[in-house]
Design a protein around this motif. Structure first.
Motif, short mmCIF file in Angstrom:
data_model
loop_
_atom_site.label_atom_id
_atom_site.label_comp_id
_atom_site.label_asym_id
_atom_site.label_seq_id
_atom_site.Cartn_x
_atom_site.Cartn_y
_atom_site.Cartn_z
N ILE A 177 0.86 -1.18 0.00
CA ILE A 177 0.00 0.00 0.00
C ILE A 177 0.90 1.23 0.00
N TYR B 61 -6.78 -5.45 1.17
CA TYR B 61 -5.34 -5.66 0.99
C TYR B 61 -4.91 -7.00 1.58
N VAL B 62 -5.47 -7.31 2.76
CA VAL B 62 -5.12 -8.56 3.44
C VAL B 62 -5.66 -9.78 2.66
N LYS C 87 -10.48 1.01 6.94
CA LYS C 87 -10.67 -0.35 7.45
C LYS C 87 -10.90 -1.33 6.29
N ASN D 54 -0.29 4.90 9.41
CA ASN D 54 -0.14 3.56 9.97
C ASN D 54 -0.53 2.45 9.00
N ILE D 55 -1.35 2.77 8.01
CA ILE D 55 -1.80 1.69 7.13
C ILE D 55 -0.99 1.58 5.84
N ILE D 56 -0.28 2.63 5.47
CA ILE D 56 0.54 2.52 4.26
C ILE D 56 1.94 2.05 4.63
N GLU D 57 2.58 1.41 3.66
CA GLU D 57 3.93 0.92 3.92
C GLU D 57 4.94 1.91 3.34
N LEU E 113 -7.73 -1.92 4.19
CA LEU E 113 -6.84 -2.92 4.80
C LEU E 113 -7.39 -4.33 4.62
N GLU E 114 -8.71 -4.47 4.78
CA GLU E 114 -9.34 -5.79 4.63
C GLU E 114 -9.10 -6.34 3.23
#
Lengths: 123, 287
Positions: free
Chosen positions: B31, B175-176, B169, B194-197, B172-173
């Motif tokens: 991400i 993406y997972v 949310k 926090n959610i992006i790399e 992320l779901e």
């Protein structure tokens, strides 16, 4: 698990510490499954790579291990290892800060020793 | 299909350079956050990445081939753009069916589930949706596209705090649950940190940062304490901003060096990313 996003400490280290704390307090027993990277990521709204990095620290420290195709588990002996590590860190973590604070408050060395003794008697 | 590479991309609109010598690689299953101020070139970049517009020079390379030579690969890229290409008179549920015709990997069931979660009225026509719900509709289409690359241009535009949180949310779901790459353009750096790399910061057409969130965070720190103590400490530091409250002060410091000696009266915490971003993208004149 409690994470502090404002802390100077990177989130992956906080994740490693929190899982370690859960094992130390007996919330996660040896040979039981650790929540998966994705579960933790979704639960705390974090990138899974961050969570994995934290988990990998514990793998390197032989606190948790990977079962292929199943997930991460707590190692046998993990609790002992954690206790050993914390005993080694006790001086730096607690005694240092205790003495530093006592100095700021002008509390004499004898006084600290008395307090520690009192704490044991109270028990 | 593996990575998408941008090689020496320039884009000019008449005599305005919108992108200047951009070199970037987007890897699979990550991400990315694409951050930049208004007019920085985010939309132009995303449009070039998805082959909607052509660069003035340079090329988009996938698997060692120019994107124009592999038309089939373009169906593996989905762009949720700023401009609205949806037919105005169509109902939301018809849009879902219609999207499936164009994008075979589109997950219609998930789309209905997300519509319900966001309380998007599926019987309403596109033209009668509010700004926020139009964004939500576009976000749902992108989240359910299941293409290898999904680009979001301003996915939280007009969304309230609740819906923004829901979007992150579900992102992320998704993406997972699959191995797509997601690129999210936004101004809200703190929300996505926090959610992006990986984080890409674009300023006036040039890429000024292409790094992990973690290493961006290590570019600085926040110092708080009594005003006098803080002022004394920051005298020789590169301060990018501060806040004061009563007689305490927090100073945001730009420094790659590790903190060595910190007086006991001061506390250190994480740098404020929004402040860092503002500082990095300030116009020279306003500095």
């Amino acid at each position: 698990m409690r994470l502090n996003p404002d802390s100077q400490k990177p989130l992956y280290l906080q994740i490693a510490e929190q899982i370690e704390e859960d094992i130390f307090l007996g919330r996660l027993e040896e040979e039981t499954q650790v929540p998966s990277t994705n579960e933790v990521a979704l639960g705390y709204q974090l990138n899974p790579a961050t969570v994995l990095k934290g988990m990998n620290i514990l793998v390197d420290e032989r606190v948790i291990y990977k079962k292929r195709g199943i997930g991460m588990f707590v190692c046998t002996g993990a609790l002992n290892n954690i206790k050993q590590k914390r005993q080694n860190n006790f001086y730096a973590e607690y005694v240092d800060s205790l003495v530093a604070e006592a100095k700021k408050l002008n509390i004499e060395r004898e006084e600290i020793i008395k307090m520690i003794n009192r704490r044991y008697i109270d028990e | 299909m593996s990575n998408i590479n941008l090689v020496n991309i320039n884009k000019n609109y008449r005599d305005v350079a919108a992108l200047k010598n951009v070199n970037l690689t987007f890897e699979r299953n990550k991400i990315y956050g694409l951050l930049g101020r208004n007019g920085a070139g985010k939309t132009t970049l995303l449009n070039i990445l998805s082959n909607r517009i052509f660069p003035t020079s340079g090329q988009v390379v996938i698997d060692d081939k120019n994107i124009n030579d592999i038309p089939k690969q373009i169906s593996n890229i989905y762009l949720s753009g700023e401009s609205n290409l949806l037919p105005e008179s169509m109902k939301v549920k018809e849009i879902f069916k219609w999207t499936k015709e164009f994008i075979p990997s589109f997950d219609g069931e998930l789309a209905l589930r997300l519509a319900q979660a966001f309380e998007l009225p599926i019987k309403k026509r596109v033209q009668s949706l509010s700004t926020g719900y139009l964004t939500i509709l576009k976000d749902i289409l992108a989240l359910c596209a299941n293409t290898e690359f999904v680009f979001f241009d301003e996915p939280v535009l007009g969304l309230d705090a609740n819906h923004r949180e829901m979007f992150y949310k579900f992102l992320l779901e998704c993406y997972v649950n699959n191995d797509s790459t997601y690129v999210v353009s936004t101004h809200h750096i703190d929300e996505v940190a926090n959610i992006i790399e990986n984080i890409i910061i674009i300023n006036e057409g040039s890429i000024i940062r292409d790094t992990t969130c973690e290493s961006l965070l290590s570019e600085g720190y926040t110092i708080s304490g009594k005003i006098e103590d803080v002022d004394k400490y920051i005298a020789d530091k590169n301060v990018i901003g501060f806040d004061t409250l009563a007689n305490t002060k927090s100073a945001y410091i730009l420094s790659a060096e590790k903190i060595t000696e910190l007086p006991e009266s001061l506390q250190v915490s994480r740098i404020n990313l929004q402040k860092l971003f503002i500082e990095l993208t300030k116009k020279e004149a306003s500095k």
